[in-house]
Design an enzyme around this catalytic site. Structure first.
Site, mmCIF file in Angstrom:
data_model
loop_
_atom_site.group_PDB
_atom_site.id
_atom_site.type_symbol
_atom_site.label_atom_id
_atom_site.label_comp_id
_atom_site.label_asym_id
_atom_site.label_seq_id
_atom_site.Cartn_x
_atom_site.Cartn_y
_atom_site.Cartn_z
ATOM 1 N N SER A 48 0.796 -1.224 0.000
ATOM 2 C CA SER A 48 0.000 0.000 0.000
ATOM 3 C C SER A 48 0.826 1.270 0.000
ATOM 4 O O SER A 48 0.272 2.354 0.158
ATOM 5 C CB SER A 48 -0.921 0.004 1.216
ATOM 6 O OG SER A 48 -0.152 -0.208 2.382
ATOM 7 N N THR A 161 -0.872 3.498 4.990
ATOM 8 C CA THR A 161 -0.096 4.624 4.478
ATOM 9 C C THR A 161 1.078 4.798 5.400
ATOM 10 O O THR A 161 0.933 4.569 6.609
ATOM 11 C CB THR A 161 -0.978 5.889 4.547
ATOM 12 O OG1 THR A 161 -2.032 5.728 3.607
ATOM 13 C CG2 THR A 161 -0.219 7.158 4.274
ATOM 14 N N THR A 179 1.393 7.091 -0.033
ATOM 15 C CA THR A 179 0.511 5.913 -0.117
ATOM 16 C C THR A 179 0.146 5.594 -1.560
ATOM 17 O O THR A 179 0.283 6.448 -2.448
ATOM 18 C CB THR A 179 -0.790 6.193 0.661
ATOM 19 O OG1 THR A 179 -1.533 4.991 0.821
ATOM 20 C CG2 THR A 179 -1.677 7.195 -0.049
ATOM 21 N N ARG A 189 -9.882 7.994 -7.845
ATOM 22 C CA ARG A 189 -10.142 8.253 -6.425
ATOM 23 C C ARG A 189 -8.873 8.783 -5.741
ATOM 24 O O ARG A 189 -7.795 8.256 -5.917
ATOM 25 C CB ARG A 189 -10.605 6.963 -5.750
ATOM 26 C CG ARG A 189 -10.886 7.082 -4.257
ATOM 27 C CD ARG A 189 -9.704 6.690 -3.397
ATOM 28 N NE ARG A 189 -10.035 6.681 -1.980
ATOM 29 C CZ ARG A 189 -9.116 6.582 -1.023
ATOM 30 N NH1 ARG A 189 -7.844 6.481 -1.311
ATOM 31 N NH2 ARG A 189 -9.485 6.579 0.244
ATOM 32 N N VAL A 190 -9.027 9.838 -4.941
ATOM 33 C CA VAL A 190 -7.934 10.352 -4.119
ATOM 34 C C VAL A 190 -8.407 10.355 -2.681
ATOM 35 O O VAL A 190 -9.524 10.808 -2.393
ATOM 36 C CB VAL A 190 -7.530 11.779 -4.559
ATOM 37 C CG1 VAL A 190 -6.464 12.340 -3.623
ATOM 38 C CG2 VAL A 190 -7.014 11.778 -5.992
ATOM 39 N N THR A 212 -3.998 7.862 8.913
ATOM 40 C CA THR A 212 -4.033 6.684 8.059
ATOM 41 C C THR A 212 -5.393 6.025 8.247
ATOM 42 O O THR A 212 -6.079 6.281 9.232
ATOM 43 C CB THR A 212 -2.875 5.708 8.381
ATOM 44 O OG1 THR A 212 -2.965 4.569 7.520
ATOM 45 C CG2 THR A 212 -2.904 5.240 9.821
ATOM 46 N N GLY A 213 -5.769 5.192 7.284
ATOM 47 C CA GLY A 213 -7.083 4.565 7.357
ATOM 48 C C GLY A 213 -7.951 5.028 6.203
ATOM 49 O O GLY A 213 -7.438 5.602 5.232
ATOM 50 N N GLY A 215 -9.603 7.058 3.921
ATOM 51 C CA GLY A 215 -9.377 8.482 3.720
ATOM 52 C C GLY A 215 -10.637 9.319 3.640
ATOM 53 O O GLY A 215 -10.643 10.489 4.040
HETATM 54 N N1 ASP Z 1 -5.530 6.968 4.024
HETATM 55 C C1 ASP Z 1 -5.242 6.209 2.845
HETATM 56 C C2 ASP Z 1 -6.261 6.520 1.793
HETATM 57 O O1 ASP Z 1 -7.425 6.612 2.090
HETATM 58 C C3 ASP Z 1 -5.194 4.739 3.073
HETATM 59 C C4 ASP Z 1 -4.601 4.288 4.393
HETATM 60 O O2 ASP Z 1 -3.925 5.023 5.069
HETATM 61 O O3 ASP Z 1 -4.823 3.162 4.804
HETATM 62 O O4 ASP Z 1 -5.902 6.624 0.642
#
Ligand code: ASP
Length: 305
Positions: A48, A161, A179, A189-190, A212-213, A215
């Site tokens: 990722s 990320t 990421t 997608r962003v 992170t997570g 988004g």
């Molecule tokens: N935050 C990142 C996104 O949504 C993904 C992640 O951090 O797990 O692109």
């Protein structure tokens, strides 16, 4: 105290790399970028960040990143960048070489090539085999929904990320977030990661925060800027991150959905750190200081807290 913190188990590599740079007197942003780039370059431990990550629904790998210098509030970002190995370094060039903050897609690639970044092939056999097996291109482009749209096929195995926050020997703060976003995302997608104020915010006068997570949930609450503003108002990094998770939980409740997996981490201007996550995010982060790196488990904030 000079400190560096970084997301997830692969954050250990970022923290070790960045801590060595801080110890030799490098600026916070240089240390954070060196740490983030070490993870971008490592194709063994994650799918990722950087090359070898899982692609989008139609099999293309696009990368997102941003950087921010807490002394000057200078920042730069790229999103949807293809065929360039080091998106965070390109984001830094956007910050240093252009009057802009954010370049996307073909424009970001064109800029990177002008700046001398090589065009590279980013796909590993393992990532493409997984993409082929799951065959996301056959899924409907928009997930089926009853009520608010949810990303049913997103779980902790297909995102993550590296966000790196550093406090250097001069007491300045710097941060980097890089990421490939969510695996099998819709083309175009962003997420939060390259968005200054969502995935990252750094201000020497208040603190540094990163996320992170999923988004979408981080963008919805202006996550990292929210954390920094809480520290500016006197909250500790730990309190500020927990408040941000409460916001995520409350936003989910207003939409009638279960909170997605989201985590925040933060450093204050003295180098104190904290982190929190929503339920089941299982968030761990690396903390580097005093010549060593240890992994810390973040506190979970349940939906009712
Ligand atoms: N935050 C990142 C996104 O949504 C993904 C992640 O951090 O797990 O692109």
């Amino acid at each position: 105290m000079p400190t560096i913190i970084a997301t997830w188990p692969f954050g250990r590599l970022a923290a070790e790399t960045g801590l060595a740079r801080i110890a030799r007197g490098d600026a916070a942003l240089d240390a954070a970028l060196a740490g983030a780039q070490a993870v971008e370059d490592d194709t063994t431990s994650r799918t990722s960040v950087g090359f070898g990550s899982l692609p989008d629904r139609i099999g293309r790998l696009t990368l997102d990143a941003c950087v921010m210098d807490g002394r000057t509030l200078s920042c730069g970002a790229v999103a949807g960048l293809e065929h360039v190995r080091h998106p965070a370094a390109v984001a830094r060039r956007v910050m240093e070489k252009t009057p802009h903050v954010f370049l996307v897609g073909e424009g970001a690639k064109w800029f990177a090539l002008q700046e001398g970044f090589p065009l590279e092939y980013p796909y590993t056999v393992a990532a493409m085999r997984e993409w082929e097996e799951k065959n996301p291109a056959r899924r409907p482009p928009v997930p089926k929904k009853d009520g608010p749209a949810q990303m049913a096929d997103i779980d902790e195995h297909n995102h993550d990320t590296v966000t790196v926050l550093a406090h250097d020997q001069k007491g300045n703060l710097g941060g980097v977030c890089t990421t490939s976003g969510l695996a099998y995302k819709l083309p175009g997608r962003v997420g939060d990661s390259p968005i200054i104020g969502a995935g990252l915010y750094v201000d020497d006068q208040a603190g540094a925060a990163g996320a992170t997570g999923v988004g979408e949930e981080i963008i919805r609450i202006g996550g990292s800027l929210f954390v920094v503003e809480q520290m500016r108002a006197g909250k500790t990094p730990q309190e500020a991150c927990e408040l941000a998770c409460r916001r995520v939980n409350a936003a989910a409740a207003r939409r009638g959905v279960h909170p997605a997996q989201v985590a925040f981490l933060a450093l204050d201007p003295r180098g104190n750190h904290g982190a929190a996550c929503t339920q089941r995010a299982n968030f761990v982060y690396a903390v580097g200081r005093d010549g060593r790196v240890e992994m810390v488990r973040a506190r979970e904030v349940p939906p009712t807290a």
